[in-house]
Design an enzyme around this catalytic site. Sequence first.
Site, PDB file in Angstrom:
ATOM      1  N   GLU A  29       1.290  -8.614   9.688  1.00 35.05           N
ATOM      2  CA  GLU A  29       1.672  -7.469  10.506  1.00 35.05           C
ATOM      3  C   GLU A  29       1.116  -7.695  11.910  1.00 35.05           C
ATOM      4  OE1 GLU A  29      -0.261  -4.192  11.339  1.00 35.05           O
ATOM      5  OE2 GLU A  29      -2.068  -4.429  10.151  1.00 35.05           O
ATOM      6  N   ASP A  73       6.035   4.135   4.991  1.00 34.15           N
ATOM      7  CA  ASP A  73       6.839   3.096   5.648  1.00 34.15           C
ATOM      8  C   ASP A  73       6.750   1.772   4.874  1.00 34.15           C
ATOM      9  OD1 ASP A  73       4.176   3.020   6.489  1.00 34.15           O
ATOM     10  OD2 ASP A  73       4.662   1.886   8.292  1.00 34.15           O
ATOM     11  N   HIS A  74       6.004   1.778   3.740  1.00 28.81           N
ATOM     12  CA  HIS A  74       5.940   0.586   2.893  1.00 28.81           C
ATOM     13  C   HIS A  74       6.436   0.840   1.471  1.00 28.81           C
ATOM     14  CE1 HIS A  74       3.717  -2.129   5.661  1.00 28.81           C
ATOM     15  NE2 HIS A  74       3.491  -0.977   6.246  1.00 28.81           N
ATOM     16  N   HIS A  84       1.459   3.803   2.043  1.00 29.77           N
ATOM     17  CA  HIS A  84       2.118   4.464   3.170  1.00 29.77           C
ATOM     18  C   HIS A  84       3.631   4.437   2.993  1.00 29.77           C
ATOM     19  CE1 HIS A  84      -1.424   4.185   6.198  1.00 29.77           C
ATOM     20  NE2 HIS A  84      -1.425   5.298   5.522  1.00 29.77           N
ATOM     21  N   ASP A 106      -0.298  -4.123   5.684  1.00 29.56           N
ATOM     22  CA  ASP A 106      -1.122  -3.688   6.812  1.00 29.56           C
ATOM     23  C   ASP A 106      -2.580  -3.945   6.446  1.00 29.56           C
ATOM     24  OD1 ASP A 106       1.222  -2.909   7.835  1.00 29.56           O
ATOM     25  OD2 ASP A 106       0.825  -0.746   7.801  1.00 29.56           O
ATOM     26  N   HIS A 162      -7.474  -1.124   5.487  1.00 25.94           N
ATOM     27  CA  HIS A 162      -6.365  -0.276   5.915  1.00 25.94           C
ATOM     28  C   HIS A 162      -6.354   1.113   5.269  1.00 25.94           C
ATOM     29  CE1 HIS A 162      -2.673   0.683   7.866  1.00 25.94           C
ATOM     30  NE2 HIS A 162      -2.058   0.899   6.727  1.00 25.94           N
ATOM     31  N   HIS A 182       0.838  -1.198   0.000  1.00 26.87           N
ATOM     32  CA  HIS A 182       0.000   0.000   0.000  1.00 26.87           C
ATOM     33  C   HIS A 182       0.871   1.245   0.000  1.00 26.87           C
ATOM     34  CE1 HIS A 182       0.730  -0.758   4.282  1.00 26.87           C
ATOM     35  NE2 HIS A 182       0.484   0.507   4.507  1.00 26.87           N
ATOM     36  N   HIS A 206       6.370  -6.341  11.621  1.00 32.22           N
ATOM     37  CA  HIS A 206       5.734  -5.037  11.694  1.00 32.22           C
ATOM     38  C   HIS A 206       5.035  -4.862  13.051  1.00 32.22           C
ATOM     39  CE1 HIS A 206       3.167  -1.611  10.560  1.00 32.22           C
ATOM     40  NE2 HIS A 206       3.908  -1.469   9.505  1.00 32.22           N
TER      41      HIS A 206
END
Lengths: 658, 431
Positions: free
Chosen positions: B203, B72-73, B70, B178, B157, B68, B414
């Site tokens: 996660e 942090d991904h 975000h 996530d 998410h 996705h 995660h």
Amino acid sequence: FFQYCLSGHPTLPCNVLKFKSTTIMLDCGLDMTSTLNFLPLPLVQSPRLSKLPGWVLKDGSTFLDKELKECSGHVFVDSVPEFCLPETELLDLSTVDVILISNYHCMMALPYITEYTGFTGTVYATEPTVQIGRLLMEELVNSIERVPKAQSASMWKNKEVQRLLPAPLKDAVEVSMWRKCYTMPEVNAALSKIQLVGYSQKIELFGAVQVTPLSSGYALGSSNWIIQSHYEKVSYVSGSSLLTTHPQPMDQASLKNSDVLILTGLTQIPTANPDGMVGEFCSNLAMTVRNGGNVLVPCYPSGVIYDLLECLYQYIDSAGLSNVPFYFISPVANSSLEFSQIFAEWLCHNKQTKVYLPEPPFPHAELIQTNKLKHYPSIHGDFSNDFKQPCVVFTGHPSLRFGDVVHFMELWGKSSLNTVIFTEPDFSYLDALAPYQPLAMKCVYCPIDTRLNFIQVSKLLKEVQPLHVVVPEQYTQPPPTQSHRTDLMIDCQPPAMSYRRAEVLTLPYKRRYEKIEIMPDLADSLVPLEIKPGISLATVSAVLHTKDNKHVLQLPPKPPQAPASKKRKRVSDDVPECKSLKPLLSGSIPVDQFVQTLEKHGFSDVKVEDTAKGHIVLLQEAETLIQLEEDSTHIICDNDEPLRVKLRDLVLKFLQKF
Amino acid sequence: MPEIKVTPLGAGQDVGRSCILVSIAGKNVMLDCGMHMGYNDDRRFPDFSYITQNGRLTDFLDCVIISHFHLDHCGALPYFSEMVGYDGPIYMTHPTKAICPILLEDYRKITVDKKGETNFFTSQMIKDCMKKVVAVHLHQTVQVDEELEIKAYYAGHVLGAAMFQIKVGCESVVYTGDYNMTPDRHLGAAWIDKCRPDLLISESTYATTIRDSKRCRERDFLKKVHETVERGGKVLIPVFALGRAQELCILLETFWERMNLKAPIYFSTGLTEKANHYYKLFITWTNQKIRKTFVQRNMFEFKHIKAFDRAFADNPGPMVVFATPGMLHAGQSLQIFRKWAGNEKNMVIMPGYCVQGTVGHKILSGQRKLEMEGRQILEVKMQVEYMSFSAHADAKGIMQLIRQAEPRSVLLVHGEAKKMEFLKQKIEQEF
């Protein structure tokens, strides 16, 4: 492998495929051409249509004059319009496991099938197909229910009576099967049985068969289907297009290596070039409006209309039409325009990249924003206040028998300034116009059918090379009106098999193999022997475990030991115990040597017959026969056990034991 | 039995810079390529030298999958593909492909333009990187090569979030990215079929939490916002431009409408309108209710929520401001926070998880004196509230997913080490 053919309409197919113990219905199209035999349903009381004379038989009898009316030199049924359903008697439709839908036009008979035949299975379709299919059904139900008709004619359907009627009523087929339109609760019930799928999604049916939808390039969410097992593959190609319009392009590569390819839904107007037709559409529209006339475009609420609006978007300014209002009238007009913008993932590349910006993929959003295109649920209400002429009206239904289009035909038909432009190819425009004759308005026929033509088909077949092709019979000969055009038919090698309504076709294919998995621990225990360079053999002693149509070879059970801990209760552990393993036999029996052996053992009257699958060895005196086939051997001998055992042992001599 | 090897290059027992290497039947797949928001040095990106010490990324990896948008991904993606060098396919869903470059550009601007860092990826690199992306449909079986196939499942998410199944022959791994297992105001719940993977990589952000009902949390949130506004205070809600922000906007919008409130609600950055536009175009990825009613009323057209201008922060009187980014680690939300922190009438509501090292994390762990740039000490007098709105599965949800997919084994990533240990025991007990 059987194919039950439930529809005779090549572009509105309905077939049932029996494939490896599953029963799969491919599409359920509804033939609506039957409505052409009915009088139009006017939204506003029409003096002309309400005062039509009843039809009188040649001998003067008037018993049908309530049901049949004479109008413009033709006879029409004065009743709620009815549709011709797919065949429901050819097989028990409650046995159908799944229904695969290829596009939203080919699902219009769904409520009749799912709600009236005891169907308990699942329907598979893509999300755009379901959403737009729902809109088409909603529009259909709405336009028929809006005009309640007291009478529902049935007397004319009597076979004895129908014989006496003038053409085309006389020749109408299966009139007893014609049904009134379904209701919204039935539509909702039918659609609730649909499971949504995406392109290239592999869907397992009972572990036996895998079905996969592929993009077919014809409409939003339209799909072809692959139906396959480990060793057999059937492709169902229905309503495909290679032209670049708004949908995602057709996936051809995945159709390769098919054993059987069922081909339906080719273009209905093979002689017309869609691009040329769009050009003609625009120029006729512009000319009429410039002369102060109105343009009527009978159409479906989704599909080609998106492309037409896009063309007009590019065309109106240069053609000086910026001040002409465009009206789109349908109970689902707003929904259709909105839905078209949210299926970016199903659109062609160009439109897909637009939403990354983010911008709406279709330019009709801008036409609406700038007030050039307005949409209304019907001619009543806001529309009557906003209505300005000259204008262009898009509205349904293309059959001209119901929907708001009936009103505009009555309103504009008398003036030669106006034009009606036919773009949908599903109905003969002359038949559609019949109850409105004589007409002063101009009629232009610009059928836009983007589906495959015969040249594209022959290219496609060369490309994907299926072993067998199955088509509706209409595609195996030139069109009846153009019998010299031998280019307008399917030409392939081996010749295509054809089907017609209510026929059961045996597909030329025999299943020979089944896939079996070997558990790793069993595989570990195998000891392959090289019998020829590069070829190794190993004998396998195992238990065949079959569950959910999947076959697994497992280690044979060990002799019972101390009872296993009670916590482990998995099904795979419950292998049936077998006491002793019988020896396994393999090999083939050479007939000549076998006969010699028989003779050596005192059978003197041996006779050998060749059959399609092998040989039959006859022992005439003993009234016994031995069938030797590729994959089986039978000794048929009544009540003489010693003889049977003797023969069995002779057969065994030729076989190897493990 | 051939083995499946998992090497976390980030976010093993940690949240941030998710990046997991999976080797399955001779194929190497990289799952996510995130950045860590708590660091500004080398540690912000995953350590790709683990791969590059033995050769080129493109030779080693068969494909990269992004779950996705975000950061942090996906935040390290342009660095990974353009600076370290990877030319193979990168798979993600259509909404992720649409939104990811915008967030990357945003991230780049904050890092380079505001903090003046050099040696960072450029706008052109983001564009070039996105050219390597192949968009996938939900449930579509994508044949990466003859043996390797991948398939996306809906993960909830955020818009476009997906779980991925990676399959070679009869061996398979499911990576959840996530996800959340309960539908919220704008997204549906994650769903997977009984695909029985050999390994489920899940996660575990909320491994120990079983969250109370959503409704209670929403009521609580509205009550706090309402009380603060009534007493003339200002409410700051740090969010990411896409995702939780839309859910909270829908919530406040309906509340304002119902209570007939007049205090202004603002949404910072020009991204808002654009973000809402994405939600409109990808409405098929939202929840059932929004999809059903979107023709009549599009939930992403807001009446009460207006664009924020920097000058508004000094206006007297109550207001509610949604500002990016969500962890108060940079940008506008941090600026506003510094302005408002000294007044006890004001409130900051943190609606999501904060990574260690961020201002958000510090104030949530009770720190009231913050050392800012230039040794300046900022005293936090405003009220600090934490509301877990971020859409991760809680312990119950993780168990539910395990029940759905029936994996042979489970790997937790995660999350924080201690919490994971707790959940590990729970899973072992139940299955």
